[in-house]
Design a protein around this motif. Sequence first.
Motif, PDB file in Angstrom:
ATOM      1  N   ASN A  27       0.820  -1.219   0.000  1.00  0.00           N
ATOM      2  CA  ASN A  27       0.000   0.000   0.000  1.00  0.00           C
ATOM      3  C   ASN A  27       0.854   1.269   0.000  1.00  0.00           C
ATOM      4  O   ASN A  27       0.481   2.281  -0.595  1.00  0.00           O
ATOM      5  N   PRO A  30       2.019   3.677  -4.662  1.00  0.00           N
ATOM      6  CA  PRO A  30       2.013   5.100  -5.055  1.00  0.00           C
ATOM      7  C   PRO A  30       3.417   5.637  -5.320  1.00  0.00           C
ATOM      8  O   PRO A  30       3.606   6.460  -6.223  1.00  0.00           O
ATOM      9  N   ASP A  56       2.494   8.801   4.112  1.00  0.00           N
ATOM     10  CA  ASP A  56       1.645   9.395   3.081  1.00  0.00           C
ATOM     11  C   ASP A  56       2.381   9.396   1.743  1.00  0.00           C
ATOM     12  O   ASP A  56       2.915  10.409   1.298  1.00  0.00           O
ATOM     13  N   THR A  57       2.420   8.242   1.076  1.00  0.00           N
ATOM     14  CA  THR A  57       3.050   8.167  -0.241  1.00  0.00           C
ATOM     15  C   THR A  57       2.084   8.564  -1.354  1.00  0.00           C
ATOM     16  O   THR A  57       2.514   8.870  -2.467  1.00  0.00           O
ATOM     17  N   GLN A  58       0.790   8.556  -1.049  1.00  0.00           N
ATOM     18  CA  GLN A  58      -0.192   8.944  -2.060  1.00  0.00           C
ATOM     19  C   GLN A  58      -0.128  10.439  -2.359  1.00  0.00           C
ATOM     20  O   GLN A  58      -0.313  10.857  -3.510  1.00  0.00           O
ATOM     21  N   LYS A  67       0.142  12.050  -6.099  1.00  0.00           N
ATOM     22  CA  LYS A  67      -0.932  12.867  -6.670  1.00  0.00           C
ATOM     23  C   LYS A  67      -0.415  14.238  -7.104  1.00  0.00           C
ATOM     24  O   LYS A  67      -0.816  14.756  -8.161  1.00  0.00           O
TER      25      LYS A  67
END
Length: 445
Positions: free
Chosen positions: A238, A242, A381-383, A387
């Motif tokens: 997960n 990203p 927080d790799t998303q 983004k």
Amino acid sequence: METVEVRKDIIKIAWPAILEMTLHTLVWTVDTAMVGRLNPASISAVSLGAQIMFITMMILGAVGVGATALVARNIGAGDCRRAGKIGAQALSIGIFISVGVTIVGMIFAEDIFRLAVKDVAVVELGETYLRHVLIGGFFLIPFGVSNSILRGAGKTNYTLRAVLLANSFNIIGDYVLIFGKWSFPALGVKGAALATGIAQILGALTSLYYLFSGKSGIEIYFKDLFTIDKDILKKLVNLSIPAAFELTMNDGSRLLTAIWIAQLGTVQFAANSVAVAAESLSFMPGYGFAIAATTLMGQNLGAKNIDRAKESVAQAAKYAVVLMASVAFIFLTVPYFIMSFFTTDADTVALAAKCIRVGALEQVPIAIAMVISGALKGAGDTQGPFKISLATNLGVRLPLIFLIVFVFRLNIVFVWLATALQFMLEAVLMVIRYRREGWRLLELK
């Protein structure tokens, strides 16, 4: 007093990482220079082959990003055993991917080059290079992942030692095997590949020694490689997917941009190439302090010390900004002097100097973006960084450069203005994401 301790922690982690990045850049430069003594086909084959291998390995090795965050969080919480299990799971994934990539690369080396170039000589030499360099390719992702685990533990001094050994051997091996020194045969492109491949093996074995010897402070055992922990695997995947997409977006965007810039002509393409080479050296402080932000954010969140985590990020960003602002000043004041080190062609120097002056505008935004991105990843927080990368590449960089090259047919300086705008926006978006503090709610252990 706490700020002083935070600064010490940052410097302790950052300076080996900066030197490590410097070594990578140095070995790339020396490798290119030595192969450049052969012929244009050899230069093209080695350059393209190395890019194909390293970009592929970096993207597929993005599991290291997740490993750094999870290991740092558990080290901060004092759970060295779980940190070891996480490291082992990440290594297992890295080994599995490496086997697949190595097999595919060995079988389809010629086809890969035929898709990229039409020159028969380059295809033949490129196939030779790729198949021989992949002798060490099996170790490349485990090398990267093991270094990521060590960074999560704050042991960037160990990763520096591993990279120093690998790159020193690479440079010496290039000299000996490319040109046939010390009674060795002159192998040319094959020699460059063997030197790089063997260097990766040495580097990986060194990093793995630091991991499994217990010197890193992580309790990791060989048997852990064969024990599947579904919870850890899920968290690694997960976090890492990203990060892999972010790397794919950034590298793909740079590759596509380079192809477009080639349409502007030889001098403009050459000017862009040497300006990029010069600017790449300026990223090293940002890289080092980004690693410090990643590690200290993860460790302090693991220790439930939010204030110290935020202070670590603030101090890392401050150091990065000061150093890269200094580089910006140099780019602004002596751009011709800098470019003259990379080429003797007067037209190329003049145009590249204009590019690097525009590049000065990017330095502070890049410093901020790199450190904040590292902090977000350290918090899990790799998303967010993915983004933001997606938005700035697809929304700013690629559309603007397409218009500059194919519609308005402007020169390369305007391309640099477009990338400067991208980095400025990226820095703003990173700061906004960070200040919302959604990362405080992420539970990684």
